[in-house]
Design an enzyme around this catalytic site. Structure first.
Site, PDB file in Angstrom:
ATOM      1  N   ALA A 169       0.911  -1.170  -0.179  1.00  0.00           N
ATOM      2  CA  ALA A 169       0.015  -0.049  -0.022  1.00  0.00           C
ATOM      3  C   ALA A 169       1.014   1.337  -0.130  1.00  0.00           C
ATOM      4  O   ALA A 169       2.019   1.213   0.460  1.00  0.00           O
ATOM      5  CB  ALA A 169      -0.874   0.055   1.302  1.00  0.00           C
ATOM      6  N   GLY A 176       0.481  -4.922   0.763  1.00  0.00           N
ATOM      7  CA  GLY A 176      -0.719  -5.254  -0.079  1.00  0.00           C
ATOM      8  C   GLY A 176      -0.371  -5.935  -1.336  1.00  0.00           C
ATOM      9  O   GLY A 176      -1.163  -6.433  -2.067  1.00  0.00           O
ATOM     10  N   GLU A 191      -0.658  -9.361  -0.795  1.00  0.00           N
ATOM     11  CA  GLU A 191      -2.028  -9.815  -0.477  1.00  0.00           C
ATOM     12  C   GLU A 191      -2.951  -9.648  -1.787  1.00  0.00           C
ATOM     13  O   GLU A 191      -3.598 -10.682  -1.955  1.00  0.00           O
ATOM     14  CB  GLU A 191      -2.678  -8.519   0.498  1.00  0.00           C
ATOM     15  CG  GLU A 191      -1.977  -8.653   1.972  1.00  0.00           C
ATOM     16  CD  GLU A 191      -2.398  -7.835   2.762  1.00  0.00           C
ATOM     17  OE1 GLU A 191      -2.122  -6.493   2.657  1.00  0.00           O
ATOM     18  OE2 GLU A 191      -3.157  -7.896   3.768  1.00  0.00           O
ATOM     19  N   GLU A 236       4.214  -5.154   7.034  1.00  0.00           N
ATOM     20  CA  GLU A 236       3.307  -4.115   7.938  1.00  0.00           C
ATOM     21  C   GLU A 236       3.752  -3.836   9.400  1.00  0.00           C
ATOM     22  O   GLU A 236       3.760  -2.576   9.846  1.00  0.00           O
ATOM     23  CB  GLU A 236       2.067  -4.389   7.834  1.00  0.00           C
ATOM     24  CG  GLU A 236       1.272  -4.159   6.519  1.00  0.00           C
ATOM     25  CD  GLU A 236       1.337  -5.546   5.604  1.00  0.00           C
ATOM     26  OE1 GLU A 236       2.258  -6.421   6.179  1.00  0.00           O
ATOM     27  OE2 GLU A 236       0.626  -5.795   4.825  1.00  0.00           O
TER      28      GLU A 236
HETATM   29  N1  COA Z   1       4.492   3.281  -0.796  1.00  0.00           N
HETATM   30  C1  COA Z   1       4.792   4.380  -1.176  1.00  0.00           C
HETATM   31  N2  COA Z   1       5.955   4.544  -1.982  1.00  0.00           N
HETATM   32  C2  COA Z   1       6.938   3.301  -1.792  1.00  0.00           C
HETATM   33  C3  COA Z   1       6.578   2.200  -1.458  1.00  0.00           C
HETATM   34  C4  COA Z   1       5.348   2.050  -1.065  1.00  0.00           C
HETATM   35  N3  COA Z   1       4.902   0.845  -0.181  1.00  0.00           N
HETATM   36  N4  COA Z   1       7.507   1.209  -1.726  1.00  0.00           N
HETATM   37  C5  COA Z   1       8.659   1.955  -2.617  1.00  0.00           C
HETATM   38  N5  COA Z   1       8.152   3.201  -2.599  1.00  0.00           N
HETATM   39  C6  COA Z   1       8.824   4.297  -3.367  1.00  0.00           C
HETATM   40  C7  COA Z   1      10.009   4.697  -2.600  1.00  0.00           C
HETATM   41  O1  COA Z   1       9.551   5.651  -1.732  1.00  0.00           O
HETATM   42  C8  COA Z   1      10.958   5.474  -3.701  1.00  0.00           C
HETATM   43  O2  COA Z   1      10.295   6.590  -4.200  1.00  0.00           O
HETATM   44  P1  COA Z   1      11.238   7.975  -4.456  1.00  0.00           P
HETATM   45  O3  COA Z   1      12.087   7.532  -5.658  1.00  0.00           O
HETATM   46  O4  COA Z   1      10.358   8.952  -4.681  1.00  0.00           O
HETATM   47  O5  COA Z   1      12.073   8.246  -3.036  1.00  0.00           O
HETATM   48  C9  COA Z   1      10.573   4.560  -4.792  1.00  0.00           C
HETATM   49  O6  COA Z   1       9.538   3.776  -4.721  1.00  0.00           O
HETATM   50  C10 COA Z   1      11.742   3.336  -5.028  1.00  0.00           C
HETATM   51  O7  COA Z   1      11.847   2.845  -3.782  1.00  0.00           O
HETATM   52  P2  COA Z   1      13.237   2.688  -2.956  1.00  0.00           P
HETATM   53  O8  COA Z   1      12.740   2.307  -1.502  1.00  0.00           O
HETATM   54  O9  COA Z   1      14.200   3.796  -3.416  1.00  0.00           O
HETATM   55  O10 COA Z   1      13.641   1.406  -3.591  1.00  0.00           O
HETATM   56  P3  COA Z   1      14.867   0.170  -2.921  1.00  0.00           P
HETATM   57  O11 COA Z   1      15.159  -0.581  -4.120  1.00  0.00           O
HETATM   58  O12 COA Z   1      15.629   0.894  -2.147  1.00  0.00           O
HETATM   59  O13 COA Z   1      13.875  -0.482  -1.683  1.00  0.00           O
HETATM   60  C11 COA Z   1      11.940  -1.697  -1.189  1.00  0.00           C
HETATM   61  C12 COA Z   1      12.909  -1.295  -2.216  1.00  0.00           C
HETATM   62  C13 COA Z   1      10.671  -2.844  -1.469  1.00  0.00           C
HETATM   63  C14 COA Z   1      12.705  -2.655  -0.056  1.00  0.00           C
HETATM   64  C15 COA Z   1      11.468  -0.612  -0.187  1.00  0.00           C
HETATM   65  O14 COA Z   1      10.826   0.382  -1.212  1.00  0.00           O
HETATM   66  C16 COA Z   1      10.556  -0.620   0.863  1.00  0.00           C
HETATM   67  O15 COA Z   1      10.733  -1.104   1.860  1.00  0.00           O
HETATM   68  N6  COA Z   1       9.082  -0.321   0.316  1.00  0.00           N
HETATM   69  C17 COA Z   1       8.119  -0.465   1.237  1.00  0.00           C
HETATM   70  C18 COA Z   1       7.472  -1.968   1.599  1.00  0.00           C
HETATM   71  C19 COA Z   1       6.575  -1.800   2.511  1.00  0.00           C
HETATM   72  O16 COA Z   1       6.772  -1.709   3.627  1.00  0.00           O
HETATM   73  N7  COA Z   1       5.298  -2.108   2.003  1.00  0.00           N
HETATM   74  C20 COA Z   1       4.431  -2.557   2.866  1.00  0.00           C
HETATM   75  C21 COA Z   1       3.400  -1.272   3.124  1.00  0.00           C
HETATM   76  S1  COA Z   1       1.940  -1.461   4.063  1.00  0.00           S
END
Ligand code: COA
Length: 260
Positions: A66, A111, A114, A134
């Site tokens: 999400a 999400g 999910e 989460e």
């Molecule tokens: N919501 C909003 N934005 C997200 C996102 C999410 N769930 N997951 C990634 N993004 C965005 C990042 O903020 C970043 O945006 P920016 O370039 O404007 O800063 C872009 O996507 C790329 O992500 P980034 O974190 O730079 O990539 P990475 O390769 O370093 O890491 C992940 C990848 C997936 C490990 C990391 O993005 C992450 O932990 N995301 C969240 C996962 C999460 O907690 N999901 C559950 C949500 S309830």
């Protein structure tokens, strides 16, 4: 169909829906969620579409969860609304009446995991990563993960994933039954396509009844599930597809199903 955050295409009864926000790793914001609802409602109504592949744009993610930017502003009231909307949309996908195959490349987190679980079947590329992170954000899965994950992989493994928030590899997801196949990155869409085509060769009405029998039967007792199975079996005996399928077998020719 044209959308802001989805790509849609259809070819010979097989639709492909691609979540297209690669710069945000296809995170599910409100627009994506509303467009998924609109898209899958249209797919459900369209008798020309018999199966769907659902995937994410870019190399890095199926869906990284999400949209955390939107989630950060949640209150108890909006939290309820967000969860209910996601549950409704994912429920629509699960009970579409047509098979939906998730083709997962890269991250399927929160999400995203999910969403993949709400699909009928899951094909993963070798580098895919699955997880329910989460708890690291102070919340719990809200789009069905706390319910579908234990049903798919068992309570112990589900709780381990949900409580640690750690990611697992595609191979581990395959080992615990979270995904149906793991394939090379370049083979992801061809493998999902081949799986969908195998299903498309069979009677569409039978696919619909089988999905109903399994989805609804799993929510009830064995005795009630068996009653449901007998009713749906009986309904399948009233279809043109059943007449054609049995006749084709006896006449030693391939069946030509029309979906009625
Ligand atoms: N919501 C909003 N934005 C997200 C996102 C999410 N769930 N997951 C990634 N993004 C965005 C990042 O903020 C970043 O945006 P920016 O370039 O404007 O800063 C872009 O996507 C790329 O992500 P980034 O974190 O730079 O990539 P990475 O390769 O370093 O890491 C992940 C990848 C997936 C490990 C990391 O993005 C992450 O932990 N995301 C969240 C996962 C999460 O907690 N999901 C559950 C949500 S309830």
């Amino acid at each position: 169909m044209k959308f802001q955050t989805l790509l849609y295409r259809e070819h010979e009864g097989l639709a492909t829906v691609t979540i297209n926000r690669p710069e945000k790793l296809n995170a599910l914001n409100r627009t994506v969620m509303n467009e998924l609802k609109e898209c899958f409602e249209a797919v459900q109504r369209d008798s020309g579409v018999r199966a769907v592949i659902l995937t994410g744009s870019g190399e890095k993610a199926f869906v990284a969860g999400a949209d955390v930017g939107e989630l950060a502003a949640s209150t108890p009231a909006t939290g309820m609304e967000i969860s209910r909307l996601g549950q409704r949309v994912f429920g629509l996908i699960e009970n579409l009446g047509k098979p939906v195959i998730a083709a997962v490349r890269g991250y399927a987190l929160g999400g995203g995991c999910e969403l993949a679980m709400a699909c009928t079947l899951r094909v993963a590329a070798e580098g895919a990563r699955f997880g329910q992170p989460e708890v690291k954000l102070g919340i719990i899965p809200g789009y069905g993960g706390s319910q579908r994950l234990p049903r798919l992989v068992g309570k112990g493994r589900a709780l381990e994933l949900i409580l640690t928030g750690e990611m697992i590899t595609a191979q581990e997801a395959y080992r615990i039954g979270l995904v149906n196949q793991v394939v090379a990155e370049s083979e992801l869409i061809p493998a999902a396509d081949a799986l969908a085509r195998k299903i498309l060769a069979n009677a569409p009405s039978a696919a619909k009844y089988a999905l109903d029998a399994v989805n609804h039967g799993m929510e009830t007792t064995l005795a009630e599930g068996l009653n449901l199975e007998a009713s749906l079996f009986s309904l399948s005996c009233a279809t043109e597809d059943m007449k054609e399928g049995t006749r084709a077998f006896l006449e030693k020719r391939p069946a030509k199903f029309l979906g009625g």
